[in-house]
Scaffold this motif. Structure first.
Motif, PDB file in Angstrom:
ATOM      1  N   THR A  28       0.827  -1.212   0.000  1.00 34.39           N
ATOM      2  CA  THR A  28       0.000   0.000   0.000  1.00 34.39           C
ATOM      3  C   THR A  28       0.861   1.262   0.000  1.00 34.39           C
ATOM      4  OG1 THR A  28      -1.656  -1.248   1.222  1.00 34.39           O
ATOM      5  CG2 THR A  28      -1.877   1.141   1.243  1.00 34.39           C
ATOM      6  N   HIS A  29       1.951   1.237   0.778  1.00 34.91           N
ATOM      7  CA  HIS A  29       2.774   2.452   0.879  1.00 34.91           C
ATOM      8  C   HIS A  29       3.580   2.720  -0.388  1.00 34.91           C
ATOM      9  CE1 HIS A  29       5.378  -0.800   2.559  1.00 34.91           C
ATOM     10  NE2 HIS A  29       6.254  -0.233   1.765  1.00 34.91           N
ATOM     11  N   LEU A  79       2.098   2.388  -3.561  1.00 35.19           N
ATOM     12  CA  LEU A  79       1.163   2.536  -4.687  1.00 35.19           C
ATOM     13  C   LEU A  79       0.523   3.907  -4.710  1.00 35.19           C
ATOM     14  CD1 LEU A  79      -0.367  -1.017  -4.428  1.00 35.19           C
ATOM     15  CD2 LEU A  79       1.102  -0.148  -6.251  1.00 35.19           C
ATOM     16  N   PRO A  80       0.041   4.393  -5.856  1.00 34.43           N
ATOM     17  CA  PRO A  80       0.169   3.774  -7.182  1.00 34.43           C
ATOM     18  C   PRO A  80       1.567   4.019  -7.761  1.00 34.43           C
ATOM     19  CG  PRO A  80      -0.947   5.862  -7.365  1.00 34.43           C
ATOM     20  CD  PRO A  80      -0.672   5.660  -5.912  1.00 34.43           C
ATOM     21  N   PHE A 138       3.723   5.371 -11.477  1.00 35.30           N
ATOM     22  CA  PHE A 138       3.584   6.098 -12.742  1.00 35.30           C
ATOM     23  C   PHE A 138       4.681   5.667 -13.691  1.00 35.30           C
ATOM     24  CE2 PHE A 138       1.642   8.642  -9.470  1.00 35.30           C
ATOM     25  CZ  PHE A 138       0.426   8.947 -10.033  1.00 35.30           C
ATOM     26  N   TYR A 185      12.434   6.440  -2.421  1.00 31.69           N
ATOM     27  CA  TYR A 185      11.523   7.253  -1.609  1.00 31.69           C
ATOM     28  C   TYR A 185      10.307   6.503  -1.067  1.00 31.69           C
ATOM     29  CZ  TYR A 185      14.260  11.025  -3.650  1.00 31.69           C
ATOM     30  OH  TYR A 185      15.286  11.833  -4.054  1.00 31.69           O
ATOM     31  N   ALA A 186       9.936   5.369  -1.665  1.00 38.72           N
ATOM     32  CA  ALA A 186       8.681   4.742  -1.237  1.00 38.72           C
ATOM     33  C   ALA A 186       8.835   3.300  -0.773  1.00 38.72           C
ATOM     34  CB  ALA A 186       7.657   4.816  -2.369  1.00 38.72           C
ATOM     35  N   LYS A 199      10.497   0.131   1.517  1.00 37.32           N
ATOM     36  CA  LYS A 199      11.084  -0.140   2.828  1.00 37.32           C
ATOM     37  C   LYS A 199      11.879  -1.436   2.775  1.00 37.32           C
ATOM     38  CE  LYS A 199       6.858   1.579   5.047  1.00 37.32           C
ATOM     39  NZ  LYS A 199       7.162   2.954   5.380  1.00 37.32           N
ATOM     40  N   THR A 247      -1.700  10.710  -1.934  1.00 36.30           N
ATOM     41  CA  THR A 247      -1.195   9.354  -2.166  1.00 36.30           C
ATOM     42  C   THR A 247      -1.285   9.033  -3.648  1.00 36.30           C
ATOM     43  OG1 THR A 247      -3.418   8.628  -1.573  1.00 36.30           O
ATOM     44  CG2 THR A 247      -1.662   8.205   0.033  1.00 36.30           C
ATOM     45  N   LEU A 248      -2.329   9.547  -4.317  1.00 39.81           N
ATOM     46  CA  LEU A 248      -2.522   9.241  -5.739  1.00 39.81           C
ATOM     47  C   LEU A 248      -1.474   9.927  -6.613  1.00 39.81           C
ATOM     48  CD1 LEU A 248      -6.414   9.283  -6.075  1.00 39.81           C
ATOM     49  CD2 LEU A 248      -4.872   7.339  -5.797  1.00 39.81           C
ATOM     50  N   LEU A 249      -0.681  10.821  -6.046  1.00 42.10           N
ATOM     51  CA  LEU A 249       0.374  11.503  -6.812  1.00 42.10           C
ATOM     52  C   LEU A 249       1.764  11.080  -6.333  1.00 42.10           C
ATOM     53  CD1 LEU A 249      -1.182  15.091  -6.869  1.00 42.10           C
ATOM     54  CD2 LEU A 249      -1.513  13.236  -8.503  1.00 42.10           C
ATOM     55  N   ARG A 250       1.817  10.045  -5.511  1.00 39.57           N
ATOM     56  CA  ARG A 250       3.087   9.527  -4.975  1.00 39.57           C
ATOM     57  C   ARG A 250       4.029   9.126  -6.114  1.00 39.57           C
ATOM     58  NH1 ARG A 250       3.031   6.312  -0.350  1.00 39.57           N
ATOM     59  NH2 ARG A 250       0.983   5.483  -0.813  1.00 39.57           N
ATOM     60  N   LEU A 279      -6.854   5.249   0.310  1.00 37.96           N
ATOM     61  CA  LEU A 279      -5.505   4.679   0.180  1.00 37.96           C
ATOM     62  C   LEU A 279      -4.608   5.186   1.318  1.00 37.96           C
ATOM     63  CD1 LEU A 279      -3.655   2.884  -1.602  1.00 37.96           C
ATOM     64  CD2 LEU A 279      -2.979   4.958  -2.819  1.00 37.96           C
ATOM     65  N   ASN A 292       8.048  10.140   0.186  1.00 41.72           N
ATOM     66  CA  ASN A 292       6.809   9.882  -0.519  1.00 41.72           C
ATOM     67  C   ASN A 292       5.899   8.897   0.189  1.00 41.72           C
ATOM     68  OD1 ASN A 292       8.014  11.454  -2.544  1.00 41.72           O
ATOM     69  ND2 ASN A 292       8.412   9.759  -3.887  1.00 41.72           N
ATOM     70  N   ASP A 293       5.872   8.949   1.514  1.00 39.33           N
ATOM     71  CA  ASP A 293       4.996   8.006   2.202  1.00 39.33           C
ATOM     72  C   ASP A 293       4.381   8.650   3.426  1.00 39.33           C
ATOM     73  OD1 ASP A 293       7.079   8.056   3.997  1.00 39.33           O
ATOM     74  OD2 ASP A 293       7.917   6.148   3.331  1.00 39.33           O
ATOM     75  N   ALA A 307      -7.173   3.065  -7.061  1.00 43.14           N
ATOM     76  CA  ALA A 307      -6.049   3.998  -7.098  1.00 43.14           C
ATOM     77  C   ALA A 307      -5.237   3.814  -8.382  1.00 43.14           C
ATOM     78  CB  ALA A 307      -5.158   3.792  -5.870  1.00 43.14           C
TER      79      ALA A 307
END
Lengths: 662, 662
Positions: free
Chosen positions: A381-382, A384-385, A387, A400-401, A403, B77-80, B115, B314-315, B435
């Motif tokens: 979850t942490h 997503l999403p 690009f 960055y996202a 772990k 979160t949708l722009l992570r 999310l 980003n989290d 998402a």
């Protein structure tokens, strides 16, 4: 064409090769045969050319070179969380060194390394660079775990947990190198701890040893501003040129920290192809500062990332470190474009390998290199999403996202060390059980020590000595005009030594009265003309007293211990955490006299600052014997009479008890 | 005595109450009835007094108040990972704002919040403070998730994704407050975005609204040094006094960031009991700096910790943030004893609640407070071993060795939101699917845009206008001594406008020639005496040309677009990432003339720097019509003859193509 047989196929992953072209395959695969990478490319191509008994589907995963932890002290997992939020000296001299002296043996190093390997494999690390004691035990554990490592045996100018002197360490290191050289996973190395813990002779021997066997040399360089300051004061130059004098950088050096390097020092390291191990968490937590990583990268230095030991971090999480490298360069050097995710991931992998001088073996996914690989799930979850408009987003995703706990599979030297988050080579529960056992012993030791001021003091003092149990003393408030020398002359006492002292005492008081009191004394000895001759710093522990009052004096019986105070008052304050403090400042005229063949100290003390001086005459003697104490008390009574003081004017408490609590 | 019935019992945990006494129970328990904590204490006592249908064994876990995320923009979160490692303006104006303008609607806010809640619950967060658009949708999602939140509707002086002006936003905000006020989980709030995006009138209305309903007011304050600099320039004072003028702090303010506050500003915030939301990761990643947290804590300010939006982090990992707070204060302010783990955990829990003005509800484990609790496993390899000699080690364990993924159970308002890492209120897979759907649309939009320079330019330019398709131009290299005015006078051409310009052009060239070229022009208009009259900045996109050569001129046909350039050259460079650049610097004497009732621009251009001037005469006209273009080309031929220039001396390429690539 028939398919070629390999051992393992990793397919369908988002593959970052970290090769010179920075190839990224959105649907990539790796073929592994024995310990080597046979091929890397799009899944379709690899699957068309190879078949394997073990095929691992890496859908929704990134396939990356394993992470390279460029600097750690692996067995220190066993000291994780032992002491935190302390100043470096308190942490090091107050906790780490006493505990290491007591506990660091073969078993400690072996067990601690197993625990470290379990943690590192779990977080996608495939190679680490270590510096500690009993390095052969660390090698044994690392080889069992199946990880790749550069293991540097620590060499110190002073005694260490595994050697009484550095000749011994050098001998041990040579033996260790001879034993492990040529091992497929372990690269033994020489580890002179730091410039400030080395002698020139020791450094030369280290370089000779590393050169003889062509093994790396691992050393801490420029970790703190103080290190540089001391180097300039002592050697008239900063640490890199000082080390360069002894040809240190001729070896394949891995320099840890490098927080405080000047531009010229960086150029020197660049010239010698010295590898850098940057440790951001540790440098923050111990308040050392932030290294100029982007600058070093721009200069073409090879910078890897290290977790440092888990006693100062407190974990071995390279994902956390890598993110922090990027965050800190941006935030501290004021530019969000500094150290982008792509560069950060490079430092964590191929640049780490270059810094360790092993990029011919590992650090990227390329045919011919050892198969050291991390498969990292990106479906939490942490994360997503995602690009895809930016092809470099894969690095941002990683840095960055993601772990450490997202790492799914780990392969080192072609062998699966973790699959679906289950360790394949280590019995984690057994290791944890063993680690808890060691921790419990340390805990017991520290609980006993922390509850006893004498033990705490002993742990940090080399020259601690018990003093006479009995103190016989009397104090009398005297007129300011009194002259001690005249008085002694008139009474025809034999004066055989005298001095003038300015004494600054800080007493640490504790809630438990039975704990006693600690006195930090700064003692300035002056000439008769008032010039400073010498300065002493002493810690004295005064146990609780049992007083016995005599007609003309007080007889105190108590445990007294004294030691030279090598640390600052601030150190002792943070180490002992007293409930309160009191300060006593006095100007002392001291004469040692003989009366009836017995020595006495006679002090004329002016208390407080110069404005409000209370003047006291003090007569004092000490002894180990109760009988002798009684005799001396009698003699003090006689002396008082001789001086013409009335016994009722004497008082019985110590100066510190006259003073208001600070 | 019979046992009292409660709903949930948490037993056998290492409990940190975070109450005023900082109680720690090594074997602690909590009794929960309905939404409230009924009792907290040693397991033995609690188990003796209470019984429950749900009993959760917390052996090898820490029981803590849930974490409080004091500042975020949940739907982001949708722009992570949408855009990283960019300078603030490129990130904001180039990516965030165009994407938000296009995509932020009710569905986006609802889905993004779901999310975010899934991620936050997973990492032990029980309360968050949000500021975004369509806040009622965020409230709906948060209530569904069962989290506690302060939700501030954004109010901006300019149009936003959910309003064409701030009156609309204020109306919407009032409606939102009226709808959600009194909800057991949701506290609606007013969110004027920042001082620099507010007018005084807007701020006053925000304060009035917040005061009328006694709801919090959430605002970004002092995030960057630039914000303070601009405030001093524009208002002659820093941001806090400027806001204070409009009585902003009379409301229950939650001030996010506070990176750049002076001592007096801190005192003001202390005076008004303003809460602070410190966001270390975001402040580093966007290169804003490091807030003086220990200083604020010492002053008695209530400082909470925030993740900020996941587009810049980003989290939503409060464990990472909390560790970073401690690390940064030590490392940046040069003292390892600063912000110890105990203080850090306080900021993450009870001080966070105080900063959000809801410490009467949550933030500590005390009878009578809402049951907002995180149960955190401490049995992972990376957390072992543990030491008990120091009773405060539990905080070090939480801050330095524990990860968000170690959180096992989460309870909010007495309701289990996660148990054994399984979410109880949210369908995580459905949310992720939704998402991904939104992300895919954004991705498609950005892929199209990134592949097309015109779209990219349109996304950041308000006043973009297409220009004439046909350009007719001729250039002739002329002697340096030529005088344009004399020449025009002699040929009796009607000159109706003239100017002198220094033009600095930077051309962005792209690998794809079909993409065209971008020109950034800095145009200095001068008087005849050489004084600077005006400065223009323009971006011009010149599509690929189809050239048609005439006897006496070149006829270019191409798409041309121009807009005033509101950003710096640096911005455009980082936004468009050209493959290469070229610079053209020229001194231009321009005359507009009429010939045969047709307008032409005649330029006398001296290229390059003053040392090496090449002088060119240029005749130019533009038109939308192909037929008109042909006619103008003929007329240019006639003009050339009139001036006495030979047609063979003319040349056909543009200045930029004369210049070496930079």
């Amino acid at each position: 064409m028939p398919k070629q047989n390999v051992d393992i196929l990793l397919i369908n992953g988002w593959l970052v090769a970290m090769d010179d072209q920075m190839n990224v395959y959105p649907d990539g695969a790796v073929a592994i045969k024995n310990d080597l990478i046979e091929a890397v490319g799009p899944s379709a191509e690899i699957e068309a050319a190879y078949q394997a008994t073990t095929v691992i589907d890496c859908r929704d995963c990134i396939i990356s070179p394993g992470l390279i932890n460029a600097h750690t002290h692996a067995p220190m997992t066993l000291l994780r969380g032992l002491a935190d939020d302390l100043r470096l000296d308190v942490w090091l001299y107050g906790y780490m060194m006493p505990v290491e002296r007591e506990f660091v043996d073969h078993h400690f190093c072996y067990t601690g390394t197993l625990l470290a390997c379990a943690e590192m494999i779990r977080s996608g690390i495939t190679t680490f660079c270590d510096m500690y004691y009993n390095e052969a035990e660390i090698a044994r554990a690392t080889a069992e775990a199946g990880m790749r490592a550069i293991l540097a045996q620590t060499i110190l100018k002073f005694p260490s947990p595994d050697a009484t002197n550095y000749d011994e360490s050098l001998d041990y290191c040579r033996q260790f190198i001879e034993e492990w050289l040529g091992h497929p996973l372990i690269i033994p190395a020489v580890g002179p701890h730091a410039p400030y813990t080395a002698t020139p002779d020791m450094l030369k021997s280290c370089v000779a040893l590393a050169t003889e066997f062509d093994v790396p040399l691992h050393i801490h360089v420029g970790e703190t501003a103080l290190e540089q300051e001391n180097s300039r004061n002592q050697h008239n130059m900063t640490v890199v040129p000082w080390l360069d004098q002894y040809n240190l950088f001729q070896a394949k050096v891995i320099a840890a920290h490098c927080v405080h390097l000047g531009d010229t020092e960086m150029q020197t390291l660049r010239h010698y192809h010295t590898g850098i191990a940057h440790c951001p968490s540790s440098n923050l937590k111990l308040a050392s500062g932030v290294a100029r990583v982007q600058k070093m990268v721009n200069l073409g230095l090879h910078v890897g990332i290290g977790t440092d030991g888990p006693a100062s971090n407190n974990d071995l999480d390279m994902f956390e470190e890598t993110r922090l490298v990027a965050f800190l360069q941006k935030g501290i050097f004021n530019d969000p474009t500094l150290l982008p995710a792509k560069t950060a991931w490079t430092l964590a992998t191929i640049e780490g390998a270059r810094a360790l001088h092993i990029d011919h073996l590992t650090g990227s996914l390329e045919a011919g290199k050892r198969a050291d690989i991390a498969v990292i799930s990106i479906n939490a979850t942490h994360q997503l999403p995602r690009f895809s408009h930016n092809p470099e987003a894969v690095y941002a995703q990683l840095v960055y996202a993601t772990k450490a706990t997202d790492v799914r599979d780990v392969i080192v030297d072609g062998k699966l060390l973790m699959r679906d988050r289950v360790l394949q080579t280590l019995n984690e529960q057994e290791i944890i059980k063993e680690a808890r056992q060691v921790a419990k012993q340390i805990d017991t030791f520290l609980i006993a020590r922390e509850g006893n001021i004498l033990s705490k003091l002993l742990a940090i003092s080399a020259d601690f000595i018990p003093q006479e149990t009995f103190e016989i003393q009397v104090k009398i408030n005297v007129p300011e005009s009194i002259n001690l020398d005249t008085m002694l002359k008139e009474t025809e006492l034999e004066t055989f030594r005298s001095s003038i002292r300015e004494q600054y005492d800080t007493y640490f008081l504790f809630e438990d009265k039975e704990a006693g009191r600690l006195r930090f004394r700064e003692d300035h000895v002056k000439t008769e003309q008032g010039e400073l001759k010498d300065t002493f710093y002493r810690m004295t522990l005064m146990g609780p007293t049992s007083e016995k009052e005599f007609e003309n004096s007080i007889l105190l019986s108590r445990g007294r211990y004294t030691a030279s105070a090598g640390h600052t008052l601030r150190f002792y304050r943070e180490y002992f955490k007293p409930a309160s403090e009191r300060e006593v400042v006095k100007h002392r005229r001291r004469c040692h006299v003989a009366y009836q063949d017995t020595h006495f100290a006679i002090n004329l003390d002016r208390l407080g600052d110069s404005e409000t001086k209370d003047v006291y005459l003090e007569i004092k003697a000490r002894t180990w014997s109760a009988k002798d104490a009684l005799r001396k008390a009698e003699l003090i009574g006689e002396l008082l009479e001789k001086f013409g003081f009335k016994t009722e004017s004497q008082f019985k408490i110590e100066y510190v008890d006259l003073i208001e609590q600070v």
